[in-house]
Design an enzyme around this catalytic site. Structure first.
Site, short mmCIF file in Angstrom:
data_model
loop_
_atom_site.label_atom_id
_atom_site.label_comp_id
_atom_site.label_asym_id
_atom_site.label_seq_id
_atom_site.Cartn_x
_atom_site.Cartn_y
_atom_site.Cartn_z
N GLU A 1 -1.55 -7.89 5.03
CA GLU A 1 -0.97 -8.16 6.33
C GLU A 1 -1.53 -9.50 6.82
OE1 GLU A 1 1.31 -6.39 7.77
OE2 GLU A 1 1.27 -4.62 6.48
N THR B 1 8.53 -4.12 10.80
CA THR B 1 7.42 -4.66 11.59
C THR B 1 6.20 -3.76 11.37
OG1 THR B 1 7.74 -3.33 13.60
CG2 THR B 1 9.13 -5.29 13.34
N ASP C 1 -4.95 1.35 6.29
CA ASP C 1 -3.61 1.36 5.70
C ASP C 1 -3.51 2.44 4.62
OD1 ASP C 1 -0.97 0.02 5.54
OD2 ASP C 1 -1.61 -0.42 3.49
N GLU D 1 10.48 5.31 2.48
CA GLU D 1 9.95 5.22 1.13
C GLU D 1 8.90 4.13 0.99
OE1 GLU D 1 8.92 6.34 -2.01
OE2 GLU D 1 10.97 7.17 -2.02
N LEU E 1 8.10 1.63 -5.12
CA LEU E 1 7.97 2.77 -6.03
C LEU E 1 8.56 4.03 -5.41
CD1 LEU E 1 4.28 2.30 -7.28
CD2 LEU E 1 6.40 1.66 -8.46
N LYS F 1 -1.36 6.06 4.38
CA LYS F 1 -0.50 6.40 3.26
C LYS F 1 -0.81 7.80 2.71
CE LYS F 1 0.26 1.60 1.81
NZ LYS F 1 0.02 0.57 0.78
#
Length: 819
Positions: free
Chosen positions: A671, A559, A682, A610, A617, A686
């Site tokens: 999204e 989610t 986002d 991951e 990846l 990361k």
């Protein structure tokens, strides 16, 4: 000569007794038989309940008597085809006489409101007497050479009513004299019952029918003792709790005693003793599957190359009592007084362990004896307790004992290590440990709620073909979740065959409904099943996972929900592994990120994410290997949004920014709310995660973000409004495109980390840069480290899409399974 014993289930109905008769017809062709029979299944309990009610002056005792009577009359009508036949009439008359005697005895108990152990034994004898009359006559009616002999005329005991001690010399003499003169092919004996030297009815204790058979077998030097029951032998563990349990082909007498003592109800422990000295084999067979091999119990099997562990057993309803205090250290006599007190109270000790410091003695007893034991022990040590030399007895209840059993465990190193390692990995807390010097038994006291998980885990470790069952609980079954389920269904056979991993989806949840199936969800119809599930609840899903308490459990979050991300600690504390596709947890407050890492280590519960960076990846996995091997990350340059890369690779002067973003949303690259991708948040999350995994303490607010969206797009109240701003502001986005084109560059949304600082933003990438030719939805990550200072370590590939993201989740599942 063989001795065969048939238990209550085997003689529980006319249909079952007919199965017994078929077995005896076959067996009697090869050998003379002594057949020991139990009471019809459930009759002993009915007699006890009738006696209790009668003793309490409750007239409903007669209802229980009537039930006993009806069961036996029904058996007669079911076994004898012609009820007018002489044998049938004789049977009915004999049974009626016994039932009348039983009724009179119950009436007497009702009138005096009292039942002594002596009267109780007289009462309980009726069960076996009735069944033996019916079965012996049923054999005669089939033309078999059969005769009934009352065991009370053979087995002589003392006056210890309810659990009498056998006078073996007299019993053996009686038995040998009778069978020397009697040449009947099949002799039927009622089990469990005997008579004292004073001719009073006695019983041999619950499970005494096995004991009767063993006594007779020993007296006659029988070639074999067969125990016929409703299972195909003694199992590697409790088959009701462990589906993979299998019958044990061979056991030594000592192993059988250990297993039966620790909960294997197939065999009554004293059964072994009379046949052990004479080395008479015991074979446990299944009345309902006579062809099954069963279990043979005999002298120790000296063959090599087999697993030293023969079985795993358990006893429930245990209380652990601890006597402790500094006043015990170096003072002799404490153990003697403690165990004498328990012996006087007739309390059986199941397990004992004592610390080498002599500071405490811990012992396990039946839960029903705990209060009585505490009262007696506290009274015995009243003086020492008053002087604070020792503490009052401490009781822990709701416990069970699990035991690993095998004769050869002492000659194999590491058995106990594997046992406790397996339990530890599955969050099974051990309260006490006991291991005898023979090393035939390693016992551990655990919480009763952990028994099923413990037995399954240990059975998997010691008996299964190295196949590890993984139980999956998936929250979020949208685009990516659906693909993951498809991959599990597609690959489960391959994974089982090649990796020895059995994947089982036990729980599913979306925002509306949730589905829990302890046996595993049928993946072909999971959507229909989920649609009919119960109302979704994050807490309810967690409680369901906890209550199932399954080994090797993994919670998978697919989610983007903040509340779900903040439930990870609740799973990790239960030693349930967590796989997060959701980036919120690892990119939230640094303290929370560190807490999750610490909980993962503390509770030995993997926490993998991951797919937070690069979808399928191996970005984080590669980074972890670099750090673990001692390398140091100096700089990271990356294009981490497959969504944004798709958008800017396809956006040009011939289309509109709105059209490309719409297409990306439709194809699942963004999204549902594209602002999450286009705002850069986002990507910021990361690069934050990569920085943290590189060993740097950094918060999301520290990541500099250069936004390319217009203010109106950022301030839009809804997704619909956001798309409207893209149309309105098309000139702004075309201007970005034209600038890059004029400079012979490509637009890429780049994430950078250097000198402890991170930033993200849209950049014009020149032709000679590795990012320039990045196509479609691809991601690229470049790690500059001490070992890769000039030519970076590069990871490149598809970084968005449901299939590749699902494959990343699948890879995390396999990583945990191989752990």
């Amino acid at each position: 000569m063989k001795v065969l014993k048939f238990g209550g289930t085997s003689v529980g109905s006319a249909e079952n007794i007919n199965k017994v008769i078929s077995i005896l017809q076959q067996e009697s062709q090869h050998s003379r038989l002594v057949v020991v029979v139990s009471a019809v299944g459930g009759i002993t309990d009915k007699l006890l309940e009738a006696a209790r009610l009668a003793c309490n002056g409750d007239p409903s005792y007669i209802d229980h008597f009537n039930a006993v009577s009806a069961i036996h009359i029904s058996l007669i009508s079911g076994l004898f085809k012609n009820t007018e036949d002489a044998v049938a009439l004789l049977t009915e008359n004999l049974v009626s006489e016994k039932l009348e005697d039983l009724k009179k005895l119950l009436n007497g108990i009702y009138l005096i409101n009292e039942i002594s152990p002596k009267t109780s034994d007289k009462l309980l004898c009726f069960g076996e007497l009735l069944s033996s009359i019916i079965i012996s006559n049923a054999l005669k009616s089939r033309g078999l050479d059969a005769e009934l002999k009352n065991s009370q005329e053979l087995i002589i005991t003392d006056n210890n009513f309810n659990n009498a001690n056998v006078d073996f010399e007299l019993t053996y003499l009686n038995t040998q004299l009778y069978f020397k003169s009697n040449k009947t092919k099949i002799t039927v004996l009622p089990g469990f019952i005997a008579k004292s030297v004073h001719k009073e009815p006695t019983t041999l204790g619950r499970g005494g029918s096995d004991y009767t058979a063993a006594i007779i077998a020993s007296a006659l030097d029988a070639e074999q003792l067969e125990i016929w029951t409703d299972v195909s032998g003694m199992y590697t563990t409790n088959p009701k709790l462990v589906k993979q349990a299998k019958p044990i082909v061979k056991l030594s007498y000592q192993e059988a005693v250990e297993l039966s003592h620790f909960g294997a109800k197939v065999l009554y422990p004293p059964t072994v003793l009379p046949v052990l000295e004479k080395k008479i084999p015991i074979v446990i067979k299944n009345t309902f599957n006579p062809e099954a091999l069963g279990t043979t119990i005999m002298t120790q099997d000296n063959s090599t190359g087999k697993s030293p562990v023969k079985g795993i057993s358990n006893i429930d309803g245990i209380s652990l009592l601890t006597l402790q205090g500094n006043g015990m250290v170096g003072v002799p006599g404490f153990s003697k007084r403690l165990f004498e007190t328990l012996a006087q109270q007739k309390i059986n000790i199941i397990l004992i362990t004592q610390s080498s410091s002599e500071h405490s003695i811990c012992f396990g007893i039946s839960e029903g004896d705990a209060i009585k034991a505490k009262t007696a022990i506290d009274e015995t040590f009243e003086y020492e307790i008053a002087l604070h030399k020792i503490e009052p007895i401490h009781i822990e209840s709701d416990l069970s004992i699990i035991a690993l059993i095998g004769d050869k465990m002492k000659s194999h190193q590491g058995i106990s290590g594997r046992m406790f390692s397996t339990l530890g990995k599955n969050n099974v807390n051990i309260r006490a440990i006991a291991q005898g010097a023979s090393e035939r038994n390693i016992s551990a006291v655990i919480n009763k709620n952990d028994v099923k998980k413990a037995l399954n885990s240990l059975h998997e470790t010691f008996f299964e073909v190295k196949t590890k069952q993984i139980n999956l609980f998936i929250t979020g079954v949208g685009n990516v979740g659906e693909r993951l389920i498809e991959q599990i269904q597609q690959q489960k056979n391959y994974v089982k065959a090649n990796l020895k991993i059995s994947l089982r989806v036990v729980g599913l949840s979306n925002s509306k409904t949730m589905l829990i199936n302890n046996e595993g969800v049928e993946l072909k119809t999971w959507k229909e099943q989920l649609s009919q599930g119960s109302k979704a609840s994050l807490d309810g899903f967690l409680e369901a996972v906890k209550s199932l308490n399954l080994r090797n459990s993994i919670f998978i979050d697919i989610t983007a929900n903040n509340d779900v991300a903040h439930m990870y600690p609740d799973y990790l504390k239960q030693s349930i592994a967590v796989i997060a596709c959701n980036k919120i947890a690892c990119s939230s407050e640094l303290d929370y990120y560190k807490t999750l890492k610490q909980l993962s280590l503390k509770y030995n519960a993997p926490f993998l994410f991951e797919t937070n960076v690069g979808a399928g990846l191996p970005v984080i996995d590669t980074l972890n290997h670099l750090v673990t091997s001692g390398d140091k990350i100096h700089e990271i340059q990356a294009v981490l949004s497959g969504s944004l890369n798709f958008v800017f690779n396809n956006f040009n002067s011939e289309n509109t920014f709105y059209e490309i973003v719409k297409q990306a949303q439709k194809e699942g690259y963004t999204e549902p709310d594209p602002r999450i991708d286009l705002s850069g948040i986002d990507v910021a999350r990361k690069i934050l995660i990569l920085a943290r995994e590189s060993g740097y303490d950094i918060e999301l607010k520290d990541v500099q973000s250069d936004n390319f969206l217009t203010p109106s797009a950022m301030e839009a109240d809804s997704v619909e409004d956001f798309f409207k701003t893209l149309t309105d502001d098309e000139q702004h986005y075309q201007k970005l495109y034209q600038s890059a084109k004029n400079n012979q560059c490509q637009l890429k949304f780049v994430a950078e980390f250097k000198n402890g600082k991170a930033k993200v933003g849209l950049k014009e990438i020149p032709k000679n840069h590795p990012f320039y030719n990045l196509e479609g939805k691809d991601n690229i990550v470049m790690f500059y480290t001490e070992r890769y200072p000039e030519q970076p370590l590069i990871i490149k590939g598809a970084g968005a899409g449901a299939d590749v993201t699902a494959s990343g989740l699948f890879a995390d599942i396999i990583r945990i399974a191989n752990n």
